[in-house]
Design a protein around this motif. Structure first.
Motif, PDB file in Angstrom:
ATOM      1  N   SER A   1      35.202  48.538  29.175  1.00  0.00           N
ATOM      2  CA  SER A   1      34.393  48.160  28.026  1.00  0.00           C
ATOM      3  C   SER A   1      34.706  46.718  27.657  1.00  0.00           C
ATOM      4  N   LEU A   2      33.839  46.124  26.885  1.00  0.00           N
ATOM      5  CA  LEU A   2      34.061  44.741  26.454  1.00  0.00           C
ATOM      6  C   LEU A   2      35.330  44.615  25.612  1.00  0.00           C
ATOM      7  N   GLU A   3      35.724  45.697  24.947  1.00  0.00           N
ATOM      8  CA  GLU A   3      36.918  45.670  24.103  1.00  0.00           C
ATOM      9  C   GLU A   3      38.201  45.838  24.910  1.00  0.00           C
ATOM     10  N   ASP A   4      38.092  46.305  26.126  1.00  0.00           N
ATOM     11  CA  ASP A   4      39.264  46.521  26.985  1.00  0.00           C
ATOM     12  C   ASP A   4      39.824  45.174  27.430  1.00  0.00           C
ATOM     13  N   PRO A   5      41.113  44.910  27.231  1.00  0.00           N
ATOM     14  CA  PRO A   5      41.699  43.629  27.650  1.00  0.00           C
ATOM     15  C   PRO A   5      41.521  43.325  29.131  1.00  0.00           C
ATOM     16  N   SER A   6      41.357  44.363  29.942  1.00  0.00           N
ATOM     17  CA  SER A   6      41.205  44.128  31.387  1.00  0.00           C
ATOM     18  C   SER A   6      39.859  43.504  31.728  1.00  0.00           C
ATOM     19  N   MET A   7      38.895  43.573  30.805  1.00  0.00           N
ATOM     20  CA  MET A   7      37.600  42.945  31.078  1.00  0.00           C
ATOM     21  C   MET A   7      37.788  41.455  31.324  1.00  0.00           C
ATOM     22  N   ILE A   8      38.552  40.807  30.444  1.00  0.00           N
ATOM     23  CA  ILE A   8      38.827  39.380  30.618  1.00  0.00           C
ATOM     24  C   ILE A   8      40.039  39.170  31.522  1.00  0.00           C
ATOM     25  N   GLY A   9      41.034  40.042  31.406  1.00  0.00           N
ATOM     26  CA  GLY A   9      42.266  39.875  32.165  1.00  0.00           C
ATOM     27  C   GLY A   9      42.055  39.858  33.663  1.00  0.00           C
ATOM     28  N   VAL A  10      41.287  40.811  34.171  1.00  0.00           N
ATOM     29  CA  VAL A  10      41.009  40.856  35.607  1.00  0.00           C
ATOM     30  C   VAL A  10      40.224  39.627  36.045  1.00  0.00           C
ATOM     31  N   ALA A  11      39.232  39.246  35.239  1.00  0.00           N
ATOM     32  CA  ALA A  11      38.397  38.100  35.598  1.00  0.00           C
ATOM     33  C   ALA A  11      39.208  36.818  35.712  1.00  0.00           C
ATOM     34  N   ARG A  12      40.231  36.685  34.884  1.00  0.00           N
ATOM     35  CA  ARG A  12      40.984  35.431  34.834  1.00  0.00           C
ATOM     36  C   ARG A  12      42.237  35.411  35.702  1.00  0.00           C
ATOM     37  N   GLU A  13      42.799  36.601  36.017  1.00  0.00           N
ATOM     38  CA  GLU A  13      44.019  36.569  36.824  1.00  0.00           C
ATOM     39  C   GLU A  13      44.280  37.829  37.632  1.00  0.00           C
ATOM     40  N   GLY A  14      43.254  38.665  37.833  1.00  0.00           N
ATOM     41  CA  GLY A  14      43.484  39.889  38.582  1.00  0.00           C
ATOM     42  C   GLY A  14      42.396  40.248  39.561  1.00  0.00           C
ATOM     43  N   ARG A  15      41.680  39.256  40.055  1.00  0.00           N
ATOM     44  CA  ARG A  15      40.629  39.535  41.037  1.00  0.00           C
ATOM     45  C   ARG A  15      41.260  39.904  42.382  1.00  0.00           C
ATOM     46  N   LEU A  16      40.470  40.556  43.227  1.00  0.00           N
ATOM     47  CA  LEU A  16      40.998  41.079  44.484  1.00  0.00           C
ATOM     48  C   LEU A  16      40.341  40.409  45.690  1.00  0.00           C
ATOM     49  N   TYR A  17      41.064  40.446  46.827  1.00  0.00           N
ATOM     50  CA  TYR A  17      40.524  39.921  48.076  1.00  0.00           C
ATOM     51  C   TYR A  17      39.329  40.776  48.514  1.00  0.00           C
ATOM     52  N   ALA A  18      38.394  40.143  49.207  1.00  0.00           N
ATOM     53  CA  ALA A  18      37.186  40.832  49.668  1.00  0.00           C
ATOM     54  C   ALA A  18      37.552  42.069  50.482  1.00  0.00           C
TER      55      ALA A  18
END
Length: 273
Positions: free
Chosen positions: A201-218
């Motif tokens: 959800s937009l309120e979940d910290p992982s929404m921004i957290g993953v986008a900024r420092e937790g993306r994954l390899y293809a």
């Protein structure tokens, strides 16, 4: 493989442009995507080569030495507290260094203001023969494909294009079928990364957290990258894959190299041109 790849700034954030150019070249990228426009974040290193002539000359020398190109400059944001006129020096310097594109995004819900300011960005970029790529971000002012196309329709500038980030597209529930309905001439370059299949959800910290420092390899997440890419033209790929854990373990060079290695492997395995 004919597809061209660029190393985005956020993949190895905080790295100086000179080191980013060297790392990209040694890893086998075709381009780099640099950030001369500051985000005004705490402790953010400033690489404003539009205002720092020595840095500009050092970047030009590095691009020539490592035989790699500058694809785009970022990030030209539309927001009430920002003046788009302040981006011009970055546009001018980027164009002088050979850039072809600008990355832009909108962080206001005021549609009239957004269209007016984005139009100004496009006009300013056009004077330097730069294309402007509008990215929709799930937690921004323009959250999805439909909204981005509405802005592009409203500004009606010939140098304005749609930029799709595979993570944001997944989280905004944009399907390959949705992308396939868009005129292929409207697409600009593409941001590539993988991420969790689950959409927070937009309120979940992982929404921004993953986008900024937790993306994954293809291929290591749950995003239908193959479906998205096959629905779009074979435009250049900018790998934007910030991952603080991988950076800590591999270092900037190791992480950047792994990003390109896994992307190329994924393309082969999924018959993507």
């Amino acid at each position: 493989m004919g597809r061209k790849f660029s190393l985005a700034y956020l993949t190895i954030p905080g790295t100086s442009p000179i080191d980013q150019i060297r790392i990209a070249a040694e890893a086998g990228y075709d381009f780099v995507s640099l950030r001369p426009i500051p985000m005004h974040l705490p402790n953010e290193p400033l690489f404003q080569f539009g205002e720092d002539r020595k840095l500009f000359l050092d970047i030009r020398k590095a691009l020539e030495e490592y035989k790699i190109g500058l694809m785009d400059v970022e990030l030209a944001r539309v927001r009430e507290d920002l003046k788009v006129e302040d981006f011009e020096r970055a546009f001018a310097a980027g164009a002088e260094l050979g850039a072809t594109d600008v990355l832009s995004s909108i962080w206001t819900k005021d549609k009239d203001f957004a269209v007016k300011q984005f139009g100004k960005i496009c006009d300013m970029a056009a004077s330097y023969k730069l294309r402007v790529n509008l990215e929709f971000v799930t937690f921004s002012g323009v959250v999805g494909l439909e909204g981005a196309l509405e802005v592009l329709d409203a500004v009606a500038r010939p140098n304005a294009y749609l930029m799709v980030d595979t993570l944001h597209a997944h989280r905004s529930r944009v399907s390959p079928e949705d992308l396939a309905k868009v005129d292929r001439s409207r697409f600009g370059f593409i941001h590539l990364c993988d991420g969790p299949k689950e959409i927070p959800s937009l309120e979940d910290p992982s929404m921004i957290g993953v986008a900024r420092e937790g993306r994954l390899y293809a291929g290591e997440g749950g995003v239908d990258i193959a479906g998205m890419l096959k629905a779009m033209p074979n435009n250049p790929i900018s790998i934007e894959l910030p991952n603080s854990r991988e950076m800590a373990e591999r270092g900037a060079a190791g992480h950047a190299a792994r990003c390109l290695e896994t992307a190329r492997k994924y393309f082969v395995e999924n018959n993507i041109e």
